[in-house]
Design an enzyme around this catalytic site. Structure first.
Site, PDB file in Angstrom:
ATOM      1  CB  SER A 124      -0.922  -0.012   1.228  1.00 25.07           C
ATOM      2  OG  SER A 124      -1.815   1.072   1.214  1.00 25.07           O
ATOM      3  CE  LYS A 125       5.463   4.845  -0.166  1.00 22.39           C
ATOM      4  NZ  LYS A 125       6.542   4.101   0.509  1.00 22.39           N
ATOM      5  N   GLY A 126       0.530   5.875   0.548  1.00 19.10           N
ATOM      6  CA  GLY A 126      -0.316   7.048   0.680  1.00 19.10           C
ATOM      7  C   GLY A 126       0.458   8.312   0.413  1.00 19.10           C
TER       8      GLY A 126
END
Length: 494
Positions: A124-126
């Site tokens: 995941s990444k934000g």
């Protein structure tokens, strides 16, 4: 916490513009190209191949915060690439050039990175489109908490589903705010602290997390130099002692990697590149002194003990043994790849070498230790922190004193037997002190990280050296990682 440098915090727009040459792939395209290169050498069903490649979902949030008498609207992202394992894991970056393509590419890299180092997470990444330098601490707290609120209420921050961590432009401070915001929204969740990693020690963090990515770079290089065949491929011999190293970006990652390599392995840091130019000295730079100068003055300009080069990017093209790009993606691209003279490149940043540049460098015989392995120290120690938060006990608390007592029994008995035989031998006081001391949390974290980096490298090199159709470590890393993800999906029935 040693925060990101101005170079790291600066917008990536200029870097991308410099890399926007004909046929130059974007960061997202580079990741896909490298993925495609690897799966072409694997026997995966087309449907599964596509399932692993695509990003599962990306949530875009637009929220308002009242600042300075008016409402300002911010845009943020949280992307989930793969849920073959849960929770998913990946940092949150604050930068003015954050966009959906970048976040999705970074999420994909997180999937492969976690699989490679056997951290039980999906990717995941934000990101939040913001320049942190334009806001004071109180304003940043309000913005961060609102962003965390928007993500948390959709389970995009959750100890069992999605666990963020620091990235470019964020650090312990922001992670503490996010963890507290989640806890306020989930007052009965006993595992609330595990909703995010990279926290300060007094907020549920773990010893060694700040240094983790830089320490992982050091351990990766140590493992590379243990293998004569690998050194020969890069035209290198001997150990890290005396090797000339150039570091691009002296933020948290670059600083720790350079410091450990210089102080513990005898490497010579000949070049340091920052946002306002670079320092270069064939005789070596004092990393600690340069870091102190940057913290005080905001850059390397004016540093008195080395030559300052205004066009810092050109220092990457200086002759050296090891080049460590430790800041932004795409800094080695079609415009400069043919002028890189380093024998070995280790990607401490995410995606610093574009796919086009990768082709050029491989043809030149440059060995590249890929980002998905080289900078995996951060997620590895984040995994340890997550486990610590779920177990509600610090590492070493149960066994440290028992280890000390057992070691003391051994030494006491040896000394007694030696005296009974009429001899008296004296142990070195420093050895005795070190032997008798049980491992604390920091030592256990470093041991676990070292073991992880060794095993992951060995899995890559086995593919690199045992398959005729694999000629580089990056392709080998992708093959190892994709194979593990594919097996997880198959176990789920896909």
């Amino acid at each position: 916490m040693a925060g990101p440098s101005d170079f790291e915090r600066a917008t990536t727009k200029e870097v991308r513009m410099s890399a926007a040459l004909p046929n130059e792939p974007t960061f997202r395209e580079s990741v896909d190209l490298m993925y495609n290169r690897a799966v072409a050498l694997m026997d995966l069903p087309p449907g599964l191949e596509e399932k692993i490649r695509v990003c599962n979902a990306t949530y875009t949030v637009r929220f308002g915060v009242r600042l300075r008498g008016q409402i300002q609207t911010f845009v943020g992202y949280r992307s989930v690439h793969s849920e073959h394992m849960e929770p998913v894991k990946g940092g949150i970056r604050f930068a003015s050039a954050v966009n959906q393509d970048e976040v999705e590419a970074l999420a994909a890299l997180m999937t492969y990175k976690c699989a490679l180092v056997e951290a039980p997470f999906g990717g995941s990444k934000g990101g939040l489109c913001i320049d942190p330098r334009q806001y004071d601490e109180h304003e940043m707290e309000m913005i961060t908490r609102r962003f965390a609120y928007e993500l948390s209420k959709r389970d995009l921050i959750h100890p069992a589903q999605n666990v963020p961590a620091p990235d470019m432009g964020t650090g312990e401070r922001e992670m503490a705010w996010i963890a507290d915001q989640y806890a306020r929204m989930n007052t009965t969740d006993i595992n609330a602290r595990a909703c995010v990693t990279g926290k300060p020690l007094n907020a549920g963090g773990i010893a060694g997390r700040v240094e983790a990515t830089g320490r992982g770079v050091q351990y990766a290089l140590r493992e590379f130099f243990r293998h004569e065949e690998d050194k020969a491929a890069a035209g290198l011999t001997g150990t890290l002692d005396g090797k000339r190293v150039i570091v691009q970006g002296l933020g948290n990652v670059g600083y720790h990697a350079a410091k450990f390599l210089q102080n513990e392995d005898g490497a010579i840091i000949t070049g340091i590149i920052e946002h306002d130019g670079a320092l270069f000295s064939p005789d070596g730079l004092d990393v600690e002194a340069v870091r102190e100068w940057i913290v005080k003055h905001g850059g390397v300009s004016g540093y008195p003990a080395a030559n300052h080069v205004s066009d810092g990017a050109t220092v990457m093209e200086e002759d050296c043994d090891i080049l460590i790009p430790a800041a932004l993606e795409g800094v080695i691209n079609l415009s400069n790849a043919d002028r890189i003279k380093a024998n070995l490149i280790i990607e401490a940043a995410n995606g610093p070498v574009t796919a086009g540049a990768d082709d050029i460098l491989r043809e030149k015989g440059v060995v590249i230790i890929p980002d998905m392995y080289a900078n995996a120290g951060g997620v590895t120690v984040s995994y340890f922190e997550w486990v610590k938060n779920l177990s509600h006990i610090r590492f070493g608390r149960m066994q440290r004193r028992q280890e000390e007592a057992r070691h003391e029994l051994v030494l006491t008995e040896l000394e007694r037997l030696d005296e009974a035989m009429g001899d008296k031998w004296n142990l070195d006081a420093r050895f005795k002190d070190r032997y008798l001391r049980g491992a604390d949390e920091l030592e256990l974290v470093r041991s676990g990280l070292d073991d992880t980096m060794r095993i992951a490298y060995q899995s890559m090199r086995e593919v690199w050296h045992n398959r005729d159709d694999v000629t580089d470590l990056r392709t080998a890393a992708y093959i190892v990682a994709i194979d593990k993800v594919a097996k997880s999906y198959r176990a789920k029935g896909l």
